[in-house]
Design a protein around this motif. Structure first.
Motif, PDB file in Angstrom:
ATOM      1  N   HIS A  21       9.762  17.816  -9.451  1.00 11.96           N
ATOM      2  CA  HIS A  21       9.521  17.818  -8.014  1.00 11.96           C
ATOM      3  C   HIS A  21      10.640  18.546  -7.276  1.00 11.96           C
ATOM      4  O   HIS A  21      11.752  18.705  -7.801  1.00 11.96           O
ATOM      5  CB  HIS A  21       9.369  16.380  -7.508  1.00 11.96           C
ATOM      6  N   ASP A  22      10.330  18.976  -6.078  1.00 13.03           N
ATOM      7  CA  ASP A  22      11.238  19.788  -5.270  1.00 13.03           C
ATOM      8  C   ASP A  22      11.280  19.186  -3.871  1.00 13.03           C
ATOM      9  O   ASP A  22      10.278  19.214  -3.147  1.00 13.03           O
ATOM     10  CB  ASP A  22      10.723  21.233  -5.231  1.00 13.03           C
ATOM     11  N   PHE A  23      12.432  18.638  -3.472  1.00 10.94           N
ATOM     12  CA  PHE A  23      12.555  17.926  -2.210  1.00 10.94           C
ATOM     13  C   PHE A  23      13.241  18.763  -1.126  1.00 10.94           C
ATOM     14  O   PHE A  23      13.721  18.223  -0.134  1.00 10.94           O
ATOM     15  CB  PHE A  23      13.297  16.610  -2.448  1.00 10.94           C
ATOM     16  N   SER A  24      13.264  20.077  -1.330  1.00  9.44           N
ATOM     17  CA  SER A  24      13.893  20.979  -0.373  1.00  9.44           C
ATOM     18  C   SER A  24      13.038  21.116   0.884  1.00  9.44           C
ATOM     19  O   SER A  24      11.824  20.845   0.865  1.00  9.44           O
ATOM     20  CB  SER A  24      14.076  22.360  -1.003  1.00  9.44           C
ATOM     21  N   PRO A  25      13.642  21.531   1.999  1.00  9.41           N
ATOM     22  CA  PRO A  25      12.878  21.672   3.249  1.00  9.41           C
ATOM     23  C   PRO A  25      11.634  22.539   3.114  1.00  9.41           C
ATOM     24  O   PRO A  25      10.567  22.190   3.634  1.00  9.41           O
ATOM     25  CB  PRO A  25      13.897  22.284   4.207  1.00  9.41           C
ATOM     26  N   GLY A  26      11.770  23.673   2.416  1.00  2.10           N
ATOM     27  CA  GLY A  26      10.626  24.568   2.301  1.00  2.10           C
ATOM     28  C   GLY A  26       9.455  23.938   1.581  1.00  2.10           C
ATOM     29  O   GLY A  26       8.297  24.069   2.015  1.00  2.10           O
ATOM     30  N   ASN A  27       9.725  23.233   0.496  1.00  2.00           N
ATOM     31  CA  ASN A  27       8.631  22.644  -0.267  1.00  2.00           C
ATOM     32  C   ASN A  27       8.046  21.427   0.426  1.00  2.00           C
ATOM     33  O   ASN A  27       6.823  21.219   0.427  1.00  2.00           O
ATOM     34  CB  ASN A  27       9.102  22.267  -1.672  1.00  2.00           C
ATOM     35  N   VAL A  28       8.908  20.602   1.027  1.00  2.00           N
ATOM     36  CA  VAL A  28       8.407  19.428   1.745  1.00  2.00           C
ATOM     37  C   VAL A  28       7.495  19.857   2.886  1.00  2.00           C
ATOM     38  O   VAL A  28       6.397  19.314   3.075  1.00  2.00           O
ATOM     39  CB  VAL A  28       9.582  18.570   2.268  1.00  2.00           C
ATOM     40  N   ARG A  29       7.924  20.851   3.649  1.00  2.00           N
ATOM     41  CA  ARG A  29       7.087  21.328   4.754  1.00  2.00           C
ATOM     42  C   ARG A  29       5.798  21.939   4.229  1.00  2.00           C
ATOM     43  O   ARG A  29       4.719  21.720   4.787  1.00  2.00           O
ATOM     44  CB  ARG A  29       7.868  22.340   5.592  1.00  2.00           C
ATOM     45  N   ALA A  30       5.882  22.695   3.139  1.00  2.00           N
ATOM     46  CA  ALA A  30       4.672  23.301   2.570  1.00  2.00           C
ATOM     47  C   ALA A  30       3.698  22.233   2.097  1.00  2.00           C
ATOM     48  O   ALA A  30       2.475  22.369   2.277  1.00  2.00           O
ATOM     49  CB  ALA A  30       5.046  24.230   1.424  1.00  2.00           C
ATOM     50  N   ASN A  31       4.218  21.162   1.480  1.00  2.00           N
ATOM     51  CA  ASN A  31       3.361  20.046   1.074  1.00  2.00           C
ATOM     52  C   ASN A  31       2.600  19.484   2.259  1.00  2.00           C
ATOM     53  O   ASN A  31       1.369  19.293   2.206  1.00  2.00           O
ATOM     54  CB  ASN A  31       4.202  18.921   0.468  1.00  2.00           C
ATOM     55  N   VAL A  32       3.311  19.184   3.328  1.00  2.00           N
ATOM     56  CA  VAL A  32       2.678  18.550   4.487  1.00  2.00           C
ATOM     57  C   VAL A  32       1.671  19.482   5.138  1.00  2.00           C
ATOM     58  O   VAL A  32       0.544  19.062   5.471  1.00  2.00           O
ATOM     59  CB  VAL A  32       3.747  18.083   5.493  1.00  2.00           C
ATOM     60  N   GLU A  33       2.026  20.734   5.318  1.00  2.00           N
ATOM     61  CA  GLU A  33       1.113  21.684   5.964  1.00  2.00           C
ATOM     62  C   GLU A  33      -0.161  21.843   5.152  1.00  2.00           C
ATOM     63  O   GLU A  33      -1.271  21.857   5.703  1.00  2.00           O
ATOM     64  CB  GLU A  33       1.805  23.045   6.134  1.00  2.00           C
ATOM     65  N   ARG A  34      -0.030  21.935   3.829  1.00  2.00           N
ATOM     66  CA  ARG A  34      -1.232  22.090   3.003  1.00  2.00           C
ATOM     67  C   ARG A  34      -2.051  20.805   2.983  1.00  2.00           C
ATOM     68  O   ARG A  34      -3.295  20.852   3.008  1.00  2.00           O
ATOM     69  CB  ARG A  34      -0.859  22.503   1.586  1.00  2.00           C
ATOM     70  N   SER A  35      -1.371  19.653   2.958  1.00  2.00           N
ATOM     71  CA  SER A  35      -2.106  18.390   2.989  1.00  2.00           C
ATOM     72  C   SER A  35      -2.913  18.260   4.274  1.00  2.00           C
ATOM     73  O   SER A  35      -4.061  17.787   4.251  1.00  2.00           O
ATOM     74  CB  SER A  35      -1.140  17.212   2.844  1.00  2.00           C
ATOM     75  N   LEU A  91      -3.838   6.841   6.884  1.00  3.84           N
ATOM     76  CA  LEU A  91      -3.812   7.856   5.833  1.00  3.84           C
ATOM     77  C   LEU A  91      -2.387   8.068   5.344  1.00  3.84           C
ATOM     78  O   LEU A  91      -1.481   8.376   6.114  1.00  3.84           O
ATOM     79  CB  LEU A  91      -4.387   9.164   6.367  1.00  3.84           C
ATOM     80  N   SER A  92      -2.211   7.909   4.057  1.00  2.24           N
ATOM     81  CA  SER A  92      -0.889   8.002   3.431  1.00  2.24           C
ATOM     82  C   SER A  92      -0.911   9.076   2.350  1.00  2.24           C
ATOM     83  O   SER A  92      -1.809   9.099   1.505  1.00  2.24           O
ATOM     84  CB  SER A  92      -0.535   6.638   2.824  1.00  2.24           C
ATOM     85  N   SER A  93       0.084   9.969   2.374  1.00  6.12           N
ATOM     86  CA  SER A  93       0.227  10.946   1.301  1.00  6.12           C
ATOM     87  C   SER A  93       1.706  11.057   0.922  1.00  6.12           C
ATOM     88  O   SER A  93       2.504  10.189   1.267  1.00  6.12           O
ATOM     89  CB  SER A  93      -0.362  12.306   1.713  1.00  6.12           C
ATOM     90  N   LYS A  94       2.074  12.120   0.220  1.00  5.13           N
ATOM     91  CA  LYS A  94       3.420  12.223  -0.331  1.00  5.13           C
ATOM     92  C   LYS A  94       3.949  13.648  -0.212  1.00  5.13           C
ATOM     93  O   LYS A  94       3.221  14.557   0.172  1.00  5.13           O
ATOM     94  CB  LYS A  94       3.413  11.753  -1.791  1.00  5.13           C
ATOM     95  N   CYS A  95       5.224  13.792  -0.534  1.00  5.02           N
ATOM     96  CA  CYS A  95       5.844  15.114  -0.485  1.00  5.02           C
ATOM     97  C   CYS A  95       6.857  15.247  -1.610  1.00  5.02           C
ATOM     98  O   CYS A  95       7.238  14.270  -2.246  1.00  5.02           O
ATOM     99  CB  CYS A  95       6.511  15.351   0.869  1.00  5.02           C
ATOM    100  N   GLY A  96       7.302  16.490  -1.816  1.00  5.99           N
ATOM    101  CA  GLY A  96       8.196  16.808  -2.920  1.00  5.99           C
ATOM    102  C   GLY A  96       7.444  17.294  -4.142  1.00  5.99           C
ATOM    103  O   GLY A  96       8.039  17.614  -5.172  1.00  5.99           O
ATOM    104  N   CYS A  97       6.136  17.373  -4.025  1.00  4.09           N
ATOM    105  CA  CYS A  97       5.267  17.700  -5.156  1.00  4.09           C
ATOM    106  C   CYS A  97       5.222  19.212  -5.383  1.00  4.09           C
ATOM    107  O   CYS A  97       5.319  20.001  -4.438  1.00  4.09           O
ATOM    108  CB  CYS A  97       3.857  17.182  -4.897  1.00  4.09           C
ATOM    109  N   PRO A  98       5.043  19.657  -6.625  1.00  2.00           N
ATOM    110  CA  PRO A  98       4.888  21.095  -6.875  1.00  2.00           C
ATOM    111  C   PRO A  98       3.614  21.618  -6.220  1.00  2.00           C
ATOM    112  O   PRO A  98       2.583  20.945  -6.220  1.00  2.00           O
ATOM    113  CB  PRO A  98       4.815  21.188  -8.403  1.00  2.00           C
ATOM    114  N   LEU A  99       3.709  22.806  -5.674  1.00  2.00           N
ATOM    115  CA  LEU A  99       2.540  23.386  -5.013  1.00  2.00           C
ATOM    116  C   LEU A  99       1.481  23.822  -6.018  1.00  2.00           C
ATOM    117  O   LEU A  99       0.289  23.833  -5.707  1.00  2.00           O
ATOM    118  CB  LEU A  99       2.969  24.578  -4.147  1.00  2.00           C
ATOM    119  N   ASP A 100       1.905  24.187  -7.199  1.00  2.00           N
ATOM    120  CA  ASP A 100       0.973  24.578  -8.260  1.00  2.00           C
ATOM    121  C   ASP A 100       1.246  23.685  -9.467  1.00  2.00           C
ATOM    122  O   ASP A 100       2.325  23.770 -10.071  1.00  2.00           O
ATOM    123  CB  ASP A 100       1.156  26.048  -8.641  1.00  2.00           C
TER     124      ASP A 100
END
Length: 307
Positions: free
Chosen positions: A100-114, A80-89
């Motif tokens: 796109h936003d490659f900051s720690p907060g957004n990258v972690r939020a991407n992964v947790e939501r995925s 399973l492959s996905s991505k990060c840096g994507c806008p949450l909305d």
């Protein structure tokens, strides 16, 4: 017949040379309408057809949710492959590409939501999306954040969805396990970089390997490679003499384009997406034939222009 497998770089994983891209499951308004039950049948057909890698993204609308809902119970059957840096909305009033936003907060939020959407406790590969510069990656501590998530067991491998001009810098960083790179018979500008990535021990996920159906009779070049000016791919194809070569070989345009991509020795897998079950079956049938015969591949490379 079965689909050939190749190693995904130094990850220790073997993947089918054809993988499934879930962008076409994103739904309206950016993609085709698809009912939940139809999406479920398609995703199960992907696995039943022998494909063992599925690529998605938070940018792809409902695709992660559909994957989790319909094949979450078959999680051990696929990489399973996905991505990060994507806008949450995702903006509803502007077309992609989105900022796109490659900051720690957004990258972690991407992964947790995925993880929640995909109904899994781990994502095999998380790729940095949209090929940001090395300076952006360092300023935003993107790789460090991904390594933290890796240490927590939430992701297994770290990747980059990269293109020129930043891809050479990404390769030189020496931190990515896998690269997603565009390539096809009508988009050869990254050809040598795929070889460099493979020689460095990285896995390669090739996108655009079916050239968005550009050379297929029913597409009529409506959608070509994104990195090229409109009309370039069609002009290169029509002036190369490839049509005559394929006529002699008794091979359709679509079969040739996909098998040309599969013939690159540095390829681990090529990602092809569709919401159409018949197209999926056709892609699998072509992939089961494997790379082109050596003589046809070498002759095609002589005729098709490099950038």
């Amino acid at each position: 017949m079965t689909i050939m497998k190749r190693s995904l770089g130094n990850t220790g994983e073997d993947v089918t040379i054809l993988s499934y891209g879930a962008m076409e499951l994103r739904g309206a308004p950016r993609g085709p309408e698809i009912a939940d039950d139809d999406a479920g049948r398609l995703l199960n057909a992907v696995l039943d057809g022998g494909i063992n890698l599925i690529d998605t993204s938070p940018d792809y609308g409902r695709s992660e949710e559909l994957i989790g809902a319909h094949i979450g119970g078959r999680r051990d059957e696929f990489f399973l492959s996905s991505k990060c840096g994507c806008p949450l909305d995702l903006p509803t009033d502007t077309p992609p590409p989105y900022r796109h936003d490659f900051s720690p907060g957004n990258v972690r939020a991407n992964v947790e939501r995925s993880l929640r959407r995909l109904r899994t406790d781990r994502i095999d590969l998380v790729q940095v999306h949209m090929s940001p510069s090395e300076a952006t990656l360092r300023e935003d501590r993107t790789v460090e954040t991904l390594k933290d998530l890796q240490a927590e067991g939430k992701i297994r491998f770290i990747g980059m969805s990269g293109i020129l001009p930043n891809l050479p810098d990404h390769l030189a960083m020496g931190v990515f396990d896998v690269f997603q790179i565009p390539y096809s018979a009508v988009q050869r500008d990254h050809e040598a970089l795929i070889t460099r990535a493979a020689d460095a021990g990285a896995g390669t996920l090739i996108r655009g390997g079916a050239a968005r159906g550009a050379a297929a009779e029913d597409k009529k070049w409506r959608s070509g490679p994104l990195s090229q000016a409109p009309g370039t791919a069609q002009r290169n194809w029509e002036t190369s003499g490839i049509a005559e070569l394929l006529s002699e070989a008794g091979m359709s345009n679509m079969e040739f384009v996909l098998r040309f991509t599969l013939s690159h020795p540095g390829l681990s897998t090529t990602i092809v997406g569709t919401a159409n079950p018949a197209h999926l079956a056709g892609n699998i049938a072509v992939a089961e034939k494997g790379p082109l015969p050596d003589d046809l591949y070498e002759e095609a490379k002589k005729r098709l222009p490099l950038p």
